[in-house]
Structure formats: structure tokens, C-alpha cells
Scaffold this motif. Sequence first.
Motif, short mmCIF file in Angstrom:
data_model
loop_
_atom_site.label_atom_id
_atom_site.label_comp_id
_atom_site.label_asym_id
_atom_site.label_seq_id
_atom_site.Cartn_x
_atom_site.Cartn_y
_atom_site.Cartn_z
N UNK A 172 52.49 -14.42 -34.61
CA UNK A 172 51.29 -15.27 -34.51
C UNK A 172 50.20 -14.54 -33.75
N UNK A 173 49.08 -14.28 -34.44
CA UNK A 173 47.91 -13.68 -33.80
C UNK A 173 46.83 -14.72 -33.67
N UNK A 174 46.39 -14.95 -32.43
CA UNK A 174 45.23 -15.80 -32.21
C UNK A 174 43.98 -14.97 -32.40
N UNK A 185 47.30 -17.01 -26.43
CA UNK A 185 47.11 -18.44 -26.73
C UNK A 185 48.41 -19.17 -26.37
N UNK A 186 48.64 -19.34 -25.09
CA UNK A 186 49.96 -19.79 -24.64
C UNK A 186 50.30 -21.23 -25.04
N UNK A 187 49.30 -22.10 -25.10
CA UNK A 187 49.58 -23.48 -25.53
C UNK A 187 50.07 -23.51 -26.97
N UNK A 188 49.37 -22.77 -27.83
CA UNK A 188 49.77 -22.72 -29.24
C UNK A 188 51.13 -22.04 -29.39
N UNK A 189 51.35 -20.99 -28.62
CA UNK A 189 52.65 -20.30 -28.67
C UNK A 189 53.78 -21.24 -28.29
N UNK A 215 52.87 -15.08 -21.37
CA UNK A 215 53.28 -15.33 -22.76
C UNK A 215 54.76 -15.66 -22.84
N UNK A 216 55.56 -15.03 -21.99
CA UNK A 216 57.00 -15.30 -21.98
C UNK A 216 57.33 -16.62 -21.27
N UNK A 217 56.63 -16.93 -20.20
CA UNK A 217 56.96 -18.13 -19.41
C UNK A 217 56.22 -19.36 -19.95
N UNK A 218 54.89 -19.32 -19.96
CA UNK A 218 54.10 -20.46 -20.45
C UNK A 218 54.16 -20.58 -21.97
#
Length: 253
Positions: A172-174, A185-189, A215-218
Amino acid sequence: MGLAKRIIPCLDVKDGMTVKGVNFVNLRNAGDPVELARQYSDNGADELVFLDITASADGRKTFTNMVSKVAQVINIPFTVGGGINAFEDVERMLNAGADKVSINSAAIKNPSLINQISSAFGSQVCVCAIDARKEDDGEWYCYIKGGRERTPLKLLEWAKEVSQRGAGEILFTSMNHDGVKQGFANEALAMLADELPIPVIASGGAGKREHFLDAFTQGKADAVLAASVFHFGEIAIPELKAYLSAEGIKVRI
């Protein structure tokens, strides 16, 4: 603790050279992809992704030759994408030495291609890339043709279909975050990670090592992909992994 999180350099290849842009435009040269692949493999990258951004037939031949050369100099899995429009293209890339293929526009135009690839080669071979942009209405819409054409498809709906059709993972690329180096894009991830049974690779937004941690945590990503911060020496993979490990993230050192 589960599987180790993966760090994946991405190389956009145009006319046989690695390039990098911002928000999908303004490309600049980043070096020879085969030599970069060798360096990344030696320096602890977990996987590599190569994207052919030259659409001409000549570009295809150049890219296929490059894939063969890369396969000879690295000992980690690598994915190739860009210009893969039909089953024959998949076979060509796997025969050249690639471990996985990434499809994007072709999957949206012909979703059954996902089923074909996973049925013939196994789901682990099929990476479905999704380029999406968050629009003014708050919805994430999928784009094709290298980010030039918006589709009516929404990110989560399409991601679920991709998974159901047999894709092994989603890249997934924002587009909002690509090349800007302000974080992912951590919410979308996190939404994708919560809703999907397959791994999600985060792409678009790496600027500093804390962004990978977030990116890994949130974002709950299984892997993080980046380009310019690696190509131009801003972040070294061994130091990045040491930092993540110290922060409690399971990585292969």
C-alpha cells in the motif's frame, strides 16, 4: 512475538537506471540497480522491490535483463512490478529469477489475474500493489497508471477483494505521503492490518528511522518499504535495524 518485521528497499527502474521522485514526479538518478541490489543484500535488507517505470517494449527487454543480473548477485527474495499486464509477463519475470511479482493497474482492470497467478504459482508469488490517495471527502481512492488516473474503487473494499482472490500480500502506497518524508499513512495502514488476513507492506513517507517504528507500531505494518532514504544514504539499514530492535521490534539482524 510473531514473524520478524521486514525492511524493503524499493528501486524504481527507468531505462536501466534507478530513479526516485516526489509524489510520483520529478525523477532523479539514484544509480545502477544491480549494484544497489548487491549492496542492499549485503547490508541486511530483508527483501527488494524493483518497479519498471518504462512502459515501452525496449524498456521491458532492458528490465528483464536487469532482473536476471540481480538474481545472480543477491541472496534475498525480490519482487518485480511495473508493466505486468498478463500471465505471460508473470512467467517471464519468474523465469528471469524474480521471486514475486507486483501487479497494480492490471489487477484493477482484470481482477481474475490475481486468481490466475496465485493458482499457478501460489499466493506468495502475487503481491498486489495499491496506490491510493485520500481525497477531500475523507475517502481513500485507488489510482492506476502510475498515479495518473483515479478509479471509483475505495482502498479497503479493493484490498479485501484482492485478499479474497488469493494475493499473498498488499503493498500500500499513500500517494499523499510518497517522497514527502513526513511519515507513513499509519491510520490507513492500521485499518488494512485490522481488516485483512494477509501481510501489509507500508510505502510512501519514510524520512527518518522513527517513521519506520511508527509504521510498525501505530500502522501495524508487516513490512516497510522505502527508496530515497536508502538510495541517498540518509538511513543505513544496519543502524535502522539496531534502532528498531532496541525499540522492541523483532527484526532480522
